[in-house]
Design a protein around this motif. Structure first.
Motif, PDB file in Angstrom:
ATOM      1  N   LYS A 276      22.030 -15.613  -1.309  1.00  0.00           N
ATOM      2  CA  LYS A 276      23.312 -15.490  -0.824  1.00  0.00           C
ATOM      3  C   LYS A 276      23.825 -14.210  -0.713  1.00  0.00           C
ATOM      4  CE  LYS A 276      24.211 -20.318  -2.529  1.00  0.00           C
ATOM      5  NZ  LYS A 276      25.185 -21.296  -3.199  1.00  0.00           N
ATOM      6  N   VAL A 277      24.279 -14.145   0.309  1.00  0.00           N
ATOM      7  CA  VAL A 277      24.908 -12.376   0.405  1.00  0.00           C
ATOM      8  C   VAL A 277      26.229 -12.484   1.250  1.00  0.00           C
ATOM      9  CG1 VAL A 277      22.602 -11.552   0.857  1.00  0.00           C
ATOM     10  CG2 VAL A 277      23.849 -12.145   2.903  1.00  0.00           C
TER      11      VAL A 277
ATOM     12  N   SER B 143      26.522 -15.636   3.941  1.00  0.00           N
ATOM     13  CA  SER B 143      25.249 -15.797   4.629  1.00  0.00           C
ATOM     14  C   SER B 143      24.232 -16.361   3.756  1.00  0.00           C
ATOM     15  CB  SER B 143      24.698 -14.768   5.629  1.00  0.00           C
ATOM     16  OG  SER B 143      23.491 -15.248   6.605  1.00  0.00           O
ATOM     17  N   TYR B 144      23.096 -16.857   4.414  1.00  0.00           N
ATOM     18  CA  TYR B 144      21.991 -17.486   3.279  1.00  0.00           C
ATOM     19  C   TYR B 144      20.704 -17.181   4.114  1.00  0.00           C
ATOM     20  CZ  TYR B 144      19.004 -21.049   1.592  1.00  0.00           C
ATOM     21  OH  TYR B 144      18.062 -21.805   1.220  1.00  0.00           O
ATOM     22  N   GLY B 145      19.693 -16.608   3.289  1.00  0.00           N
ATOM     23  CA  GLY B 145      18.247 -16.696   3.576  1.00  0.00           C
ATOM     24  C   GLY B 145      17.437 -17.092   2.651  1.00  0.00           C
ATOM     25  N   ALA B 146      16.147 -17.425   3.095  1.00  0.00           N
ATOM     26  CA  ALA B 146      15.159 -17.754   2.175  1.00  0.00           C
ATOM     27  C   ALA B 146      13.602 -17.283   2.752  1.00  0.00           C
ATOM     28  CB  ALA B 146      14.848 -19.260   2.140  1.00  0.00           C
TER      29      ALA B 146
ATOM     30  N   SER C  22      16.545 -11.492   5.330  1.00  0.00           N
ATOM     31  CA  SER C  22      16.570 -12.986   6.172  1.00  0.00           C
ATOM     32  C   SER C  22      17.825 -13.335   6.330  1.00  0.00           C
ATOM     33  CB  SER C  22      15.736 -13.961   5.394  1.00  0.00           C
ATOM     34  OG  SER C  22      16.022 -15.139   5.779  1.00  0.00           O
ATOM     35  N   ALA C  23      18.666 -13.109   5.188  1.00  0.00           N
ATOM     36  CA  ALA C  23      20.001 -13.737   5.110  1.00  0.00           C
ATOM     37  C   ALA C  23      20.928 -12.837   6.039  1.00  0.00           C
ATOM     38  CB  ALA C  23      20.712 -13.444   3.481  1.00  0.00           C
ATOM     39  N   SER C  24      20.378 -11.635   6.371  1.00  0.00           N
ATOM     40  CA  SER C  24      21.305 -10.805   7.477  1.00  0.00           C
ATOM     41  C   SER C  24      21.158 -11.263   9.011  1.00  0.00           C
ATOM     42  CB  SER C  24      20.642  -9.541   7.062  1.00  0.00           C
ATOM     43  OG  SER C  24      20.924  -9.062   5.666  1.00  0.00           O
TER      44      SER C  24
END
Length: 419
Positions: free
Chosen positions: A153-154, A89-92, A111-113
């Motif tokens: 990126k997680v 997953s991805y967050g910003a 955020s990525a979660s």
């Protein structure tokens, strides 16, 4: 009284349950006690008989307690099984040119979660793969840096709620508090992979009794995990059916005479084995290998599909590290090396002191101790932990019908409301 740095790992496997007690002294982990018992209540890593599993856990823990000289109350438990699924997953977040603090890192990971999680699944791990600061990728720790936009990126690992709950229930009925649950290939990687291998790119293949666990590392981070519902028990069952002998005898024959491919054995060699009628008879050794080899080919193909399905393996330069009890099968490392086209080595637990533990079958148990070391002290062993995994599990059922956040351990996971 001086507090001792004591850590306990419980490897609940398909064929055996192993409890390891370690003590950190002089920056080195000493394994001071070990207990093991046959596992009869699991199939392919999933609990199918709670009472049998509880009995095996108690037996293994009691043996470890007798050797350690104190009661064990809190453990880190390994989990595997075909129900395990993972994805990236991805967050910003915006940081507005300020110096990045730990709270900013926590915010971007949160955020990525924010992803859709089916109601019958629960998050076990959220592992950052890399951070990106103002288009600069490959950052391991952005704290202290300055920028405008922080991305992450997680790698998210999930498991079936029912399977996790049954495992936790078994531990509770055995009188244990579960400090946390760790995916078994992640634990094994902690014990057998070097930092260089994680950086260059390595596929860890942990072949257990009921499952084969895969963890792929690149640039020092975990990039892919998978659990294959095939393990050493399949070799044993194939031999039992093919030669019409009891499973116990098939296991003995596999360990003593089994080989991954026919060309590595002397086909003319004859061995003695006990049939279902308890009569001894002779059979050529090559017949055993001819039964095992097709299953090795199937395992190889499943591993290939997982490796080729990941974008990082094209740059994999370190190869494959093979561990787990079934990796002791003669010739399986050479077989996989020729089939997959990567260098293969057998991994044994590193970074510990303890006689008899330099064996691939103990990789998960040792890894659980090494991974849990920063978080557990002797107080946990005697007093138990206040916020156990089982107590946290009780809240999951309530969360099934609510939107908002799920909590596992100290990690707060945001999930989208199911429609």
């Amino acid at each position: 009284m001086r507090k001792r740095n004591i850590f306990v790992g419980l490897d609940v496997g398909t064929t055996k349950i192993c409890a390891l007690v370690g003590e950190l002294t002089d920056k080195k982990m000493d394994i001071i006690a070990m207990g093991s018992a046959p596992s009869t209540g699991l199939r392919k890593g999933i609990v199918i008989n709670i009472e049998a599993t509880v009995h095996s856990i108690k037996k293994a823990v009691e043996e470890a307690e007798a050797k350690a000289g104190f009661d064990i109350r809190s453990v880190y438990v390994g989990i595997a099984g075909g129900h395990i699924k993972s994805f990236e997953s991805y967050g910003a977040v915006g940081v507005h040119g300020k110096e990045i603090k730990q709270r900013d890192v926590d915010k971007v990971i949160a955020s990525a979660s924010v992803v859709y999680i089916p109601l019958d699944r629960e998050v076990l791990h959220i592992i950052p793969s890399e951070f990106i600061l103002d288009s600069q990728a490959g950052i391991k720790d952005p704290v202290g840096m300055s920028g405008v936009r922080l991305e992450a990126k997680v790698h998210i690992v999930t498991g079936a709620v029912s399977s996790v709950k049954n495992l936790l229930k078994c531990c509770e009925k055995a009188g244990l508090d579960v400090a946390d649950i760790v995916l078994e290939p992640i634990a094994s990687a902690e014990a057998v992979l070097t930092e260089d291998e994680k950086e260059l790119g390595t596929a860890l293949i942990d072949i257990g009794g009921g499952t084969t666990d895969i963890a792929i590392y690149k640039d020092g981070s975990l990039r892919h995990t998978a659990v294959l519902a095939l393990g050493g028990n399949h070799f044993t069952n194939d031999i039992a059916v093919g030669l019409r002998i009891p499973v116990q005898e098939a296991e003995r024959v596999k360990k003593r005479y089994g080989c991954a491919y026919a060309n590595a054995t002397d086909g003319a060699t004859e061995i003695d084995m006990e049939g279902a009628d308890r009569q001894l008879r002779k059979i050529q050794k090559k017949y055993i290998t001819e039964i095992i080899q097709p299953r090795c080919e199937e395992l190889s193909e499943l591993i290939r599909e997982e490796i080729e399905g990941t974008y990082v393996i094209a740059k994999n330069t370190s190869g494959i590290v093979l561990t787990g009890g079934a990796s002791l099968l003669e010739g399986i490392d050479s077989f996989l090396e020729s089939e997959l086209g990567f260098p293969v080595r057998k991994g044994i637990p590193e970074g510990i002191r303890g006689n008899g533990l330099n064996n691939p079958m103990y990789s998960t148990g040792v890894g659980l101790i090494l991974r849990g070391a920063p978080h557990m002290t002797e107080d946990d062993l005697y007093e138990g932990v206040l916020n156990t995994a089982f107590e946290r599990m009780k809240g999951w059922v309530k969360d099934l019908f609510e939107s908002g956040s799920r909590v596992f351990g100290n990690r707060k996971i945001s999930v989208k409301q199911r429609i």
